[in-house]
Design an enzyme around this catalytic site. Structure first.
Site, short mmCIF file in Angstrom:
data_model
loop_
_atom_site.label_atom_id
_atom_site.label_comp_id
_atom_site.label_asym_id
_atom_site.label_seq_id
_atom_site.Cartn_x
_atom_site.Cartn_y
_atom_site.Cartn_z
N GLU A 268 35.83 46.37 35.98
CA GLU A 268 37.25 46.29 36.21
C GLU A 268 37.95 47.37 35.90
O GLU A 268 39.07 47.95 36.12
CB GLU A 268 37.86 44.90 35.35
CG GLU A 268 37.48 43.57 35.75
CD GLU A 268 37.84 43.72 37.46
OE1 GLU A 268 38.82 44.31 37.88
OE2 GLU A 268 37.19 43.17 38.15
N GLU B 192 39.16 47.35 45.09
CA GLU B 192 37.75 47.19 45.39
C GLU B 192 36.85 48.58 45.68
O GLU B 192 35.77 48.58 45.35
CB GLU B 192 37.51 46.53 46.77
CG GLU B 192 38.26 44.94 46.65
CD GLU B 192 38.04 43.93 45.60
OE1 GLU B 192 36.57 44.29 45.02
OE2 GLU B 192 38.68 43.13 44.99
N HIS C 74 35.82 49.51 42.46
CA HIS C 74 34.39 48.90 42.05
C HIS C 74 33.41 49.60 42.87
O HIS C 74 32.11 49.62 42.18
CB HIS C 74 34.40 47.23 42.50
CG HIS C 74 35.23 46.52 41.46
ND1 HIS C 74 34.92 46.36 40.22
CD2 HIS C 74 36.27 45.70 41.91
CE1 HIS C 74 35.85 45.41 39.74
NE2 HIS C 74 36.56 44.94 40.61
ZN ZN Z 1 38.06 43.41 40.15
#
Ligand code: ZN
Length: 469
Positions: free
Chosen positions: A294, A265, A268
């Site tokens: 991603e 995370e 991201h």
């Molecule tokens: Zn992801």
């Protein structure tokens, strides 16, 4: 031209202000909201979605785009203004195909699905959420129909997440990948099994979070523009330039769960935090695609987060946080444990080799559901059959089967999973290119990377109300 561009940006910033409110409501629903709050939340999100949609297809945007396109320097396609016009055009055309009331009806429906999915997963009872998922499938088909004619009913969904991709292109890519992956999994499975028991001891969740928060700060995640909370399914959500939040899921008897989801995370969030501040609220400031998103999360989670050099530096720190659990575990044993390849039932726990096989199963199933080959009612059984044939495993429950991922319960069915494999492929390509240009990178991962204080305050972010998982 600049004046027109400024007018266009102003219109998008108004839409983004609504997206900001939607993001806060989504986040609160996933992290804090009492279960009985879903109906009221659904109404609010539905109305906001419709208003935002109406604004996205405002005639003034269409007119400004036409004028800007006629003034554009066709040679300078890499300029920011050309990028802004290009991304706004995609958004405008796509939004114009779908009626605003669809956004309201679907958002309202979704707010009711999420708590039912949480309950169904907890009680391992698919029937709790099955009628709502059938409705989601109807919505998903309705969405596709607005884009007719298409080559495949899944194409509008795939394009929405990974612009320019289609069912055919994804299938061709997956077929090639499968050719290499299946024999690789077989050959690794025939080797002696790696012992990962060092990860499966009692690890107090608060200390897990303490450690991972320090690491992701070093990755470059800026906590002054973010925060970390717990949720049933980890996600990242942006509320605008100054606020990109992540959530994690902890398991007190498995060290890798929280740690690698935090790395993921944070990847991201760092991507979002790294966008320019002046792009905040305009289409240019959105991620290129979910696959590219991603690529950043998988880069930090796997290519950096599972590398030997990285752990040469961080393992002594981890041992200091968990002295009782890890004092007799050497670095090599730990390194082999976090890189163990073994087919399993859970996608988010999967190793790098088998991970893409989980993605392919989900991709095929959502295409089958959209095509009408697979009903929601038959989904649990179809899931178990596929896991048995592809990975040789049968889950004892639907909680570890088709209820394990949030995707179909927080969005539409279609285009939800290919981004992970696209991201894995791109992450390797980006890293290979980065190392060829900067051979010192692997050595740098063996020492502290950054400090959060060094994060550039000028960098910026915009998620436009989207949640990334
Ligand atoms: Zn992801």
């Amino acid at each position: 031209m600049n004046e027109r561009l400024a007018s266009l940006n102003d219109l998008y910033r108004e839409i983004s202000a609504i997206g900001h409110a939607q993001s806060v409501l989504y986040w609160d629903q996933a992290v804090n909201m009492p279960s009985q709050g879903s109906e009221g939340r659904g109404n609010s999100l539905g109305v906001l979605s419709r208003i935002a949609h109406e604004k996205r297809i405002d005639q003034r945007i269409g007119d400004l785009l036409k004028e800007l396109e006629s003034l554009e320097d066709k040679e300078d396609i890499h300029s920011e203004s050309a990028g802004m016009v290009r991304t706004a055009r995609i958004d405008y055309e796509r939004s114009a195909k779908v009626p605003p009331d669809f956004s309201q009806r679907f958002s309202k429906h979704l707010a009711n699905v999420n708590p039912k999915w949480v309950e169904a997963r907890k009680k391992d009872d698919f029937s709790i959420v099955s009628p709502l998922l059938t409705k989601t499938l109807d919505f998903s088909k309705e969405y596709s129909h607005y884009f007719e004619p298409y080559d495949h009913i899944g194409d509008p969904h795939i394009d929405r997440m990974d612009y320019g991709m289609k069912a055919d292109t994804i299938r061709a890519l997956f077929d090639r990948l499968r050719e290499g992956l299946v024999p690789l999994v077989k050959s690794i499975s025939s080797c002696e099994e790696i012992d990962d028991s060092c990860l499966r001891k009692h690890y107090p969740p608060s200390n897990q979070v303490l450690f991972s928060n320090e690491v992701i700060k070093d990755f470059g995640y800026d906590f002054s523009r973010g925060r970390q909370d717990n949720s049933p399914h980890p996600f990242t959500i942006g509320m605008g330039w100054g606020d990109v939040r992540i959530t994690v899921r902890t398991k007190e008897d498995y060290l890798a769960e929280e740690m690698f989801s935090a790395f993921h995370e944070a990847g991201h969030a760092i991507y979002e935090q790294g966008l320019k501040k002046e792009w905040d609220g305009i289409p240019l400031g959105r991620s290129v695609s979910y696959g590219v998103h991603e690529s950043q999360s998988r880069l930090w989670e796997n290519i950096i987060g599972r590398s030997y050099g990285f752990w040469e530096n961080y393992y002594p720190i981890l041992q200091a946080v968990f002295p009782r659990q890890l004092e007799n575990v050497d670095l090599d044993t730990y390194y082999r444990a976090i890189n163990r390849v073994k087919p399993g039932l859970i996608r988010t726990d999967a190793d790098e080799v088998t991970y893409n096989l989980h993605v392919m199963i989900r991709f095929d199933m959502e295409m089958d559901m959209l095509e009408g080959k697979l009903s929601v009612e038959d989904l649990p059984e179809a899931w178990h059959r596929r896991y048995e044939s592809d990975l040789g495993l049968k889950a004892a429950s639907d909680a570890d089967g088709c209820l394990q991922d949030i995707h179909w319960f927080h969005s539409m069915i279609g285009g939800q999973f290919q981004c992970y494999t696209l991201g894995n492929i791109m992450a390797s390509q980006f890293y290979e290119k980065a190392v060829s240009d900067h051979p010192e990178i692997p050595q740098h991962t063996a020492c502290l990377l950054y400090t959060s204080d060094a994060a550039d305050e000028e960098d910026s972010v915009d998620l436009g109300g989207r949640r990334i998982i």
